[in-house]
Design a protein around this motif. Structure first.
Motif, short mmCIF file in Angstrom:
data_model
loop_
_atom_site.label_atom_id
_atom_site.label_comp_id
_atom_site.label_asym_id
_atom_site.label_seq_id
_atom_site.Cartn_x
_atom_site.Cartn_y
_atom_site.Cartn_z
N PHE A 148 -2.29 -6.89 29.40
CA PHE A 148 -1.55 -7.71 30.51
C PHE A 148 -1.68 -6.93 31.76
O PHE A 148 -2.14 -5.89 31.79
N PRO A 149 -1.90 -7.84 32.72
CA PRO A 149 -1.91 -7.14 34.11
C PRO A 149 -0.71 -6.12 34.43
O PRO A 149 0.11 -6.43 33.77
N SER A 150 -0.92 -5.31 35.25
CA SER A 150 0.15 -4.23 35.35
C SER A 150 1.28 -4.98 36.10
O SER A 150 1.02 -5.89 36.96
N LEU A 151 2.34 -4.08 36.13
CA LEU A 151 3.42 -4.62 36.89
C LEU A 151 3.28 -4.55 38.43
O LEU A 151 3.73 -5.78 38.96
N GLY A 152 2.60 -3.63 38.79
CA GLY A 152 2.14 -3.73 40.48
C GLY A 152 1.35 -4.90 40.69
O GLY A 152 1.55 -5.53 41.72
N GLN A 153 0.31 -5.37 39.72
CA GLN A 153 -0.54 -6.32 39.97
C GLN A 153 0.14 -7.67 39.92
O GLN A 153 -0.10 -8.47 40.89
N VAL A 154 1.32 -7.90 39.13
CA VAL A 154 1.94 -8.96 38.99
C VAL A 154 2.78 -9.27 40.62
O VAL A 154 2.94 -10.10 40.68
N LEU A 155 3.40 -8.05 40.71
CA LEU A 155 4.24 -8.22 41.80
C LEU A 155 3.34 -8.43 43.03
O LEU A 155 3.85 -9.27 44.09
N ARG A 156 2.11 -8.06 43.15
CA ARG A 156 1.36 -8.37 44.35
C ARG A 156 0.86 -9.88 44.26
O ARG A 156 0.91 -10.43 45.32
N ALA A 157 0.49 -10.28 43.08
CA ALA A 157 0.23 -11.65 43.05
C ALA A 157 1.38 -12.47 43.34
O ALA A 157 1.06 -13.61 43.85
#
Length: 258
Positions: free
Chosen positions: A39-48
């Motif tokens: 899965f995408p990282s937590l940081g990537q999901v928050l930025r998305a």
């Protein structure tokens, strides 16, 4: 701590809250440090998520889907209640039985026929959601009605109530809390279907269309962010329904505890 692993135990609220917090923390740590990056990282999901909110209108699309879902739920609930309560009359029981079996119909065929009968994409989308909501609610509500015992009806009759008044007091008013619970459980079906319907009829947007676009261009961080938003929205709805049940039907909690 022993009470957390004892069958049918009732841990105190602080202990239960601590347990839930610890489980959420473990889940987040697994997400952050899991070696296989499925899965995408937590940081990537928050930025998305931030990008979806600021530049792609996530809140507006969520609100559009929410209003459609609530509209479908209101219409479907009224229809399901009418069909379910009419089962008191033998003439209408085949209709209710047929409605419960229609939940096996697929969306693909339904949208085609509804598109032929209706003039706008909104009407088709709403009709599909109302249909799905109604057939599932009729199934749940007829099950609730069938839990009515002969003793309950006889008790009402011994109080001098007629057949219709007994039905009103015992089945309609006496089981309103269970009906609300059935509505709460079936509300999730609308969210499951609305993303698909909004993909088919894109003129009004909606969070389903936004999810489709993210999925189409393989923006997995955006897909996961939207899924988490839908999950949080559903959890909030469940809480509101539970709160309404506790406020308007406090006796239901006593019955569950007993």
């Amino acid at each position: 701590m022993k009470e957390l692993f004892a069958p049918n135990a009732q841990p105190s609220r602080p202990v239960f809250a601590t347990m839930v917090g610890a489980q959420l923390l473990v889940l987040v740590l697994l997400w952050v440090f899991y070696p296989l990056q499925l899965f995408p990282s937590l940081g990537q999901v928050l930025r998305a998520l931030q990008d979806l909110i600021t530049s792609q209108g996530l809140i507006q699309e969520l609100w559009a889907s929410m209003t459609t879902a609530l509209q479908a739920l209101a219409i479907g609930t009224v229809l399901a209640l009418v069909i379910s309560y009419l089962t008191a009359l033998p003439f209408f029981r085949p209709i209710a039985y047929a409605a419960t079996k229609m939940r096996y119909l697929t969306l693909t065929g339904l949208t085609f026929f509804m598109a032929l009968m209706l003039s706008s994409g909104h009407q088709v989308k709403l009709s599909v959601l109302v249909f799905a909501t109604t057939v599932y609610l009729v199934t749940g509500m007829t099950s609730v009605i069938l839990t009515t015992t002969q003793e309950e009806m006889d008790h009402a009759r011994t109080l001098g109530l007629g057949e219709w008044r007994s039905f009103w007091e015992v089945v309609v008013l006496g089981k309103l809390d269970l009906m609300l619970e059935v509505v709460r459980q079936n509300f999730a079906i609308i969210w499951t279907m609305i993303t698909l319907v909004e993909t088919l009829y894109q003129s009004e947007g909606g969070i389903g269309l936004l999810l489709y676009k993210q999925n189409r261009y393989l923006h997995l961080d955006g897909v996961l962010a939207i899924q988490l938003v839908i999950l949080a929205t559903g959890a909030a709805q469940d809480y509101v329904f539970g709160l309404l049940r506790r406020v308007f039907f406090p006796h239901s909690a006593l019955a569950a505890a007993s």
